[in-house]
Design a protein around this motif. Structure first.
Motif, PDB file in Angstrom:
ATOM      1  N   GLU A  55      32.320  47.796  45.298  1.00  0.00           N
ATOM      2  CA  GLU A  55      31.434  46.678  45.626  1.00  0.00           C
ATOM      3  C   GLU A  55      30.431  47.116  46.670  1.00  0.00           C
ATOM      4  OE1 GLU A  55      33.757  43.419  46.871  1.00  0.00           O
ATOM      5  OE2 GLU A  55      34.633  43.021  44.900  1.00  0.00           O
ATOM      6  N   VAL A  56      29.414  46.307  46.861  1.00  0.00           N
ATOM      7  CA  VAL A  56      28.359  46.605  47.832  1.00  0.00           C
ATOM      8  C   VAL A  56      28.423  45.587  48.948  1.00  0.00           C
ATOM      9  CG1 VAL A  56      26.871  47.732  46.169  1.00  0.00           C
ATOM     10  CG2 VAL A  56      26.705  45.268  46.478  1.00  0.00           C
ATOM     11  N   ALA A  57      27.836  45.976  50.069  1.00  0.00           N
ATOM     12  CA  ALA A  57      27.912  45.111  51.242  1.00  0.00           C
ATOM     13  C   ALA A  57      26.962  43.930  51.152  1.00  0.00           C
ATOM     14  CB  ALA A  57      27.611  45.921  52.503  1.00  0.00           C
ATOM     15  N   THR A  58      25.815  44.062  50.496  1.00  0.00           N
ATOM     16  CA  THR A  58      24.830  42.982  50.386  1.00  0.00           C
ATOM     17  C   THR A  58      25.238  42.047  49.263  1.00  0.00           C
ATOM     18  OG1 THR A  58      23.119  44.507  51.161  1.00  0.00           O
ATOM     19  CG2 THR A  58      22.398  42.453  50.127  1.00  0.00           C
ATOM     20  N   PRO A  59      25.431  40.720  49.487  1.00  0.00           N
ATOM     21  CA  PRO A  59      25.977  39.815  48.460  1.00  0.00           C
ATOM     22  C   PRO A  59      25.146  39.761  47.182  1.00  0.00           C
ATOM     23  CG  PRO A  59      26.123  38.800  50.627  1.00  0.00           C
ATOM     24  CD  PRO A  59      25.328  40.053  50.800  1.00  0.00           C
ATOM     25  N   PRO A  60      23.785  39.648  47.205  1.00  0.00           N
ATOM     26  CA  PRO A  60      23.083  39.505  45.921  1.00  0.00           C
ATOM     27  C   PRO A  60      23.148  40.754  45.047  1.00  0.00           C
ATOM     28  CG  PRO A  60      21.691  38.805  47.763  1.00  0.00           C
ATOM     29  CD  PRO A  60      22.850  39.551  48.338  1.00  0.00           C
ATOM     30  N   VAL A  61      23.470  41.909  45.638  1.00  0.00           N
ATOM     31  CA  VAL A  61      23.437  43.172  44.880  1.00  0.00           C
ATOM     32  C   VAL A  61      24.729  43.324  44.093  1.00  0.00           C
ATOM     33  CG1 VAL A  61      23.268  45.671  45.053  1.00  0.00           C
ATOM     34  CG2 VAL A  61      21.897  44.211  46.565  1.00  0.00           C
TER      35      VAL A  61
ATOM     36  N   ALA B 154      13.871  22.851  47.837  1.00  0.00           N
ATOM     37  CA  ALA B 154      13.231  23.762  48.786  1.00  0.00           C
ATOM     38  C   ALA B 154      14.264  24.708  49.405  1.00  0.00           C
ATOM     39  CB  ALA B 154      12.512  22.957  49.874  1.00  0.00           C
ATOM     40  N   ALA B 155      15.471  24.155  49.682  1.00  0.00           N
ATOM     41  CA  ALA B 155      16.530  25.024  50.214  1.00  0.00           C
ATOM     42  C   ALA B 155      16.959  26.056  49.176  1.00  0.00           C
ATOM     43  CB  ALA B 155      17.716  24.158  50.647  1.00  0.00           C
ATOM     44  N   ARG B 156      17.022  25.657  47.897  1.00  0.00           N
ATOM     45  CA  ARG B 156      17.368  26.608  46.837  1.00  0.00           C
ATOM     46  C   ARG B 156      16.326  27.716  46.719  1.00  0.00           C
ATOM     47  NH1 ARG B 156      22.531  27.004  45.638  1.00  0.00           N
ATOM     48  NH2 ARG B 156      23.436  25.256  44.493  1.00  0.00           N
ATOM     49  N   ILE B 157      15.064  27.320  46.778  1.00  0.00           N
ATOM     50  CA  ILE B 157      13.983  28.318  46.704  1.00  0.00           C
ATOM     51  C   ILE B 157      14.088  29.287  47.876  1.00  0.00           C
ATOM     52  CG2 ILE B 157      11.484  28.608  46.880  1.00  0.00           C
ATOM     53  CD1 ILE B 157      12.394  27.702  44.149  1.00  0.00           C
ATOM     54  N   ALA B 158      14.392  28.737  49.046  1.00  0.00           N
ATOM     55  CA  ALA B 158      14.551  29.635  50.208  1.00  0.00           C
ATOM     56  C   ALA B 158      15.717  30.600  49.999  1.00  0.00           C
ATOM     57  CB  ALA B 158      14.769  28.801  51.473  1.00  0.00           C
ATOM     58  N   GLU B 159      16.822  30.134  49.409  1.00  0.00           N
ATOM     59  CA  GLU B 159      17.949  31.021  49.119  1.00  0.00           C
ATOM     60  C   GLU B 159      17.533  32.115  48.139  1.00  0.00           C
ATOM     61  OE1 GLU B 159      21.086  28.689  47.607  1.00  0.00           O
ATOM     62  OE2 GLU B 159      21.440  27.551  49.460  1.00  0.00           O
ATOM     63  N   ILE B 160      16.810  31.731  47.091  1.00  0.00           N
ATOM     64  CA  ILE B 160      16.395  32.730  46.096  1.00  0.00           C
ATOM     65  C   ILE B 160      15.449  33.750  46.717  1.00  0.00           C
ATOM     66  CG2 ILE B 160      15.117  33.005  43.946  1.00  0.00           C
ATOM     67  CD1 ILE B 160      16.253  30.280  43.091  1.00  0.00           C
ATOM     68  N   GLN B 161      14.499  33.254  47.523  1.00  0.00           N
ATOM     69  CA  GLN B 161      13.584  34.193  48.185  1.00  0.00           C
ATOM     70  C   GLN B 161      14.345  35.128  49.117  1.00  0.00           C
ATOM     71  OE1 GLN B 161      10.797  31.481  50.020  1.00  0.00           O
ATOM     72  NE2 GLN B 161       9.357  31.616  48.307  1.00  0.00           N
ATOM     73  N   THR B 162      15.327  34.579  49.828  1.00  0.00           N
ATOM     74  CA  THR B 162      16.128  35.438  50.715  1.00  0.00           C
ATOM     75  C   THR B 162      16.887  36.490  49.912  1.00  0.00           C
ATOM     76  OG1 THR B 162      16.380  33.605  52.268  1.00  0.00           O
ATOM     77  CG2 THR B 162      17.945  35.428  52.449  1.00  0.00           C
ATOM     78  N   GLY B 163      17.408  36.094  48.756  1.00  0.00           N
ATOM     79  CA  GLY B 163      18.119  37.050  47.916  1.00  0.00           C
ATOM     80  C   GLY B 163      17.208  38.155  47.403  1.00  0.00           C
ATOM     81  N   PHE B 164      16.019  37.768  46.921  1.00  0.00           N
ATOM     82  CA  PHE B 164      15.076  38.785  46.460  1.00  0.00           C
ATOM     83  C   PHE B 164      14.666  39.712  47.595  1.00  0.00           C
ATOM     84  CE2 PHE B 164      13.827  35.982  42.728  1.00  0.00           C
ATOM     85  CZ  PHE B 164      14.407  36.812  41.799  1.00  0.00           C
ATOM     86  N   THR B 165      14.468  39.142  48.783  1.00  0.00           N
ATOM     87  CA  THR B 165      14.100  39.978  49.934  1.00  0.00           C
ATOM     88  C   THR B 165      15.221  40.961  50.270  1.00  0.00           C
ATOM     89  OG1 THR B 165      12.733  38.182  50.806  1.00  0.00           O
ATOM     90  CG2 THR B 165      13.374  39.921  52.341  1.00  0.00           C
ATOM     91  N   ALA B 166      16.474  40.477  50.209  1.00  0.00           N
ATOM     92  CA  ALA B 166      17.614  41.380  50.489  1.00  0.00           C
ATOM     93  C   ALA B 166      17.713  42.489  49.450  1.00  0.00           C
ATOM     94  CB  ALA B 166      18.901  40.554  50.534  1.00  0.00           C
ATOM     95  N   ILE B 167      17.467  42.145  48.163  1.00  0.00           N
ATOM     96  CA  ILE B 167      17.513  43.169  47.111  1.00  0.00           C
ATOM     97  C   ILE B 167      16.423  44.209  47.327  1.00  0.00           C
ATOM     98  CG2 ILE B 167      17.179  43.531  44.641  1.00  0.00           C
ATOM     99  CD1 ILE B 167      18.521  40.807  44.196  1.00  0.00           C
ATOM    100  N   GLU B 168      15.220  43.739  47.639  1.00  0.00           N
ATOM    101  CA  GLU B 168      14.117  44.689  47.844  1.00  0.00           C
ATOM    102  C   GLU B 168      14.363  45.572  49.059  1.00  0.00           C
ATOM    103  OE1 GLU B 168       9.207  44.547  47.878  1.00  0.00           O
ATOM    104  OE2 GLU B 168      10.360  42.771  48.414  1.00  0.00           O
ATOM    105  N   ALA B 169      14.918  44.970  50.143  1.00  0.00           N
ATOM    106  CA  ALA B 169      15.210  45.776  51.342  1.00  0.00           C
ATOM    107  C   ALA B 169      16.302  46.796  51.048  1.00  0.00           C
ATOM    108  CB  ALA B 169      15.637  44.853  52.482  1.00  0.00           C
ATOM    109  N   GLU B 170      17.302  46.409  50.249  1.00  0.00           N
ATOM    110  CA  GLU B 170      18.366  47.345  49.880  1.00  0.00           C
ATOM    111  C   GLU B 170      17.814  48.502  49.060  1.00  0.00           C
ATOM    112  OE1 GLU B 170      22.679  47.970  50.042  1.00  0.00           O
ATOM    113  OE2 GLU B 170      21.265  46.664  51.098  1.00  0.00           O
ATOM    114  N   LEU B 171      16.897  48.173  48.119  1.00  0.00           N
ATOM    115  CA  LEU B 171      16.304  49.238  47.308  1.00  0.00           C
ATOM    116  C   LEU B 171      15.445  50.163  48.158  1.00  0.00           C
ATOM    117  CD1 LEU B 171      15.745  50.472  44.494  1.00  0.00           C
ATOM    118  CD2 LEU B 171      13.829  48.859  44.296  1.00  0.00           C
TER     119      LEU B 171
END
Length: 558
Positions: free
Chosen positions: A110-116, A67-84
């Motif tokens: 490099e970019v400031a957002t880690p998943p990007v 569940a913690a991993r899923i939350a990390e992945i969702q947070t990463g996708f949310t950060a990517i979408e917000a960056e876009l």
């Protein structure tokens, strides 16, 4: 006397050889074997129960980690979408591509957002501007391929990119720009960037990702060494998915609905049992071994005791058979001896009686001698008869029955009522309850007690009382008289065979009557005693327990 020894070889052999066969050993040691088997079963049950509890704890821990991993992945996708979204807004505000990229990019590319991993602006025909030109060309080709297959999208779209290394799953998220019909802002990433390194010593889960129903790949949290060791030849993703006992799947909403992520436990994580199950198993097996050893020791001791008991039982049976044979011989001898002894006594008495009846001219001394011969023959005949009665009573078997008071009274009156009347005495009965005893033996005992009261009467009218007292322990019969009485020092002596307090010339008797009464009491499991005062009278008590059982093997011939 020729006695036949009984054949007991079979019983002796069975007692000794009983424990030398397999069935005998199993019978002797069935308790310790059962204890050991039960202990092993309990040990294994506790071991597997501990494993099951540990497995359930592992599953809970895995699900929390997943569940913690899923939350990390969702947070990463949310950060990517917000960056876009921010990148698209900046580009739509009329800024030059170089300015837009300068705002979101930092030094060293490099970019400031880690998943990007990369971001930029492209069109269908060319890469407008980007941090990495190579990545921009890959994105431009992916956009061109998308437009060739369908209409231009109006919302953000997730597209796959070519992998730079085996096992990677890079992707790009594009969004249309208002500057032109085929201008797009994009942000690139891969699934390794979405998975953060775990703080645990070993990662308990595999993160497996696939895009557009493509081949699933491991997301390895930027672990280059682990990726190098995890090649398709060493570990197959499909086998991991197929053999996983449980898994947690995730698929997001558009534009991430083309992503499928499965989180499965690692085999090394599942095999981490810890010391507790093994400690439980070792303790239970040790306890089973200790209890089994004690049980085996007790079983060996019990088997030896049983063997000794079997041998002793065989010896007792042999002795009992010998004793029974001797008793039978003694009974026959007593009968023959009684007959053979009484025959000359009867002849002697008959001859002396015949001389007296014919009134042969004899002097007074000769007449007295003949009378003494008659009396001696009578005493000898009574003695033989009393000995025969005592012998029969000694070998008698008690057959208890309920004797009504009327039956007991009628039998005694038939035997002694005339004798009591002749001596001017009175016999009173106070028996109001039935008695549980052998009728023949009890009658003989009462006959002897009442006869003794008649013989040892005083110089006053004889009074004999027969009474009973019944309680939970049994019945106590009391024969009281007002005769001569007995001194206390003779209370035990009078119940011995041939013990008399008076000579034969004073009072007739053989000294067997009270011994016979004591034998009757012993056969019934009871006792007899006397309470007396010289010159006042005597009270003889005969106690018979309430429950009777056979106490001898040879029945009397009545």
């Amino acid at each position: 006397m020729n006695l036949t020894r009984p054949d007991i070889s079979s019983s002796t052999q069975s007692g000794g050889a009983r424990y030398e066969t397999l069935s005998g050993l199993l019978e002797a040691y069935r308790t310790p074997v059962a204890i050991i088997l039960f202990g092993v079963i309990v040990s294994l049950s506790l071991f597997f129960a501990t494993l099951l509890g540990h497995s359930r704890a592992k599953e809970r821990e895995f699900r929390n980690h997943a569940a913690a991993r899923i939350a990390e992945i969702q947070t990463g996708f949310t950060a990517i979408e917000a960056e876009l979204t921010e990148l698209a807004h900046a580009a739509g505000a009329g800024l030059a591509p170089q300015t837009v990229i300068g705002i979101f990019g930092v030094a060293d590319g490099e970019v400031a957002t880690p998943p990007v991993r990369d971001l930029g602006l492209v069109s269908r025909d060319a890469a407008l501007h980007a941090i990495d030109a190579g990545t921009a060309r890959q994105v431009q080709r992916a956009v061109a391929y998308m437009l060739e297959r369908g209409p231009a999208p109006q919302t953000p779209v997730l597209l796959p990119l070519p992998a730079a290394a085996p096992g990677e799953v890079p992707f790009v998220l594009i969004a249309p720009l208002p500057a032109g019909p085929y201008a797009y802002a994009y942000v690139t990433s891969d699934f390794d960037a979405l998975v953060q390194p775990t703080e645990l010593r070993s990662d308990p889960a595999w993160v497996i990702s696939s895009l557009y129903d493509g081949s699933p790949q491991f997301a390895l949290a930027r672990n280059a060494n682990l990726r190098a060791r995890t090649t398709p030849a060493m570990m197959g993703v499909i086998s991991v998915l197929d053999t996983a006992p449980y898994a947690l799947h995730w698929s997001g909403e558009a534009p991430f609905d083309v992503v499928d992520i499965a989180i499965v436990p690692r085999r090394s994580y599942l095999l981490q049992f810890g010391p507790l199950p093994w400690l439980v198993l070792a303790f239970c097996l040790f306890a089973t071994a200790a209890i089994g050893a004690l049980a085996l020791k007790d079983a060996r001791r019990t088997a030896e005791i049983r063997r000794q008991v079997d041998l002793k039982t065989a010896e007792l049976r042999r002795s009992q058979a010998v004793i029974e044979a001797k008793n039978e011989e003694l009974a026959r001898f007593a009968a023959h001896a009684s007959h053979d002894l009484q025959a000359p006594l009867r002849a002697m008495k008959g001859m002396s009686s015949l001389l007296v009846e014919r009134q042969i001219d004899l002097d007074d001394r000769s007449q007295q001698m003949l009378q003494r011969i008659n009396r001696g023959a009578d005493r000898a005949q009574r003695l033989v008869q009393d000995l025969l009665s005592y012998t029969k009573a000694d070998m008698a078997q008690v057959n208890a029955e309920t004797i009504p008071p009327e039956t007991l009274r009628s039998e005694i009156d038939e035997l002694l009522a005339a004798t009591v009347e002749e001596c001017g005495g009175r016999l009173r009965w106070q028996i109001d309850a039935p008695v549980e005893a052998d009728r023949f033996l009890l009658t003989r005992a009462l006959q002897n007690l009442i006869s003794n009261a008649i013989k040892y009467r005083a110089d006053r009218p004889l009074r004999i009382d027969v009474s009973t007292r019944t309680d939970a322990d049994g019945s106590t019969i009391c024969v009281s008289d007002n005769g001569m009485g007995i001194e206390p020092k003779h209370f035990e002596r009078i119940f011995r065979v041939f013990e008399r307090l008076h000579g034969a010339d004073e009072i007739e008797g053989s000294g067997i009557g009270l011994a016979l009464c004591k034998r009757v009491a012993d056969l019934h499991g009871g006792r007899i005693w006397v309470e007396s005062e010289p010159g006042v009278g005597s009270h003889f008590f005969l106690h018979i327990p309430s429950v009777q059982a056979p106490r001898a093997a040879i029945s009397n011939d009545r």
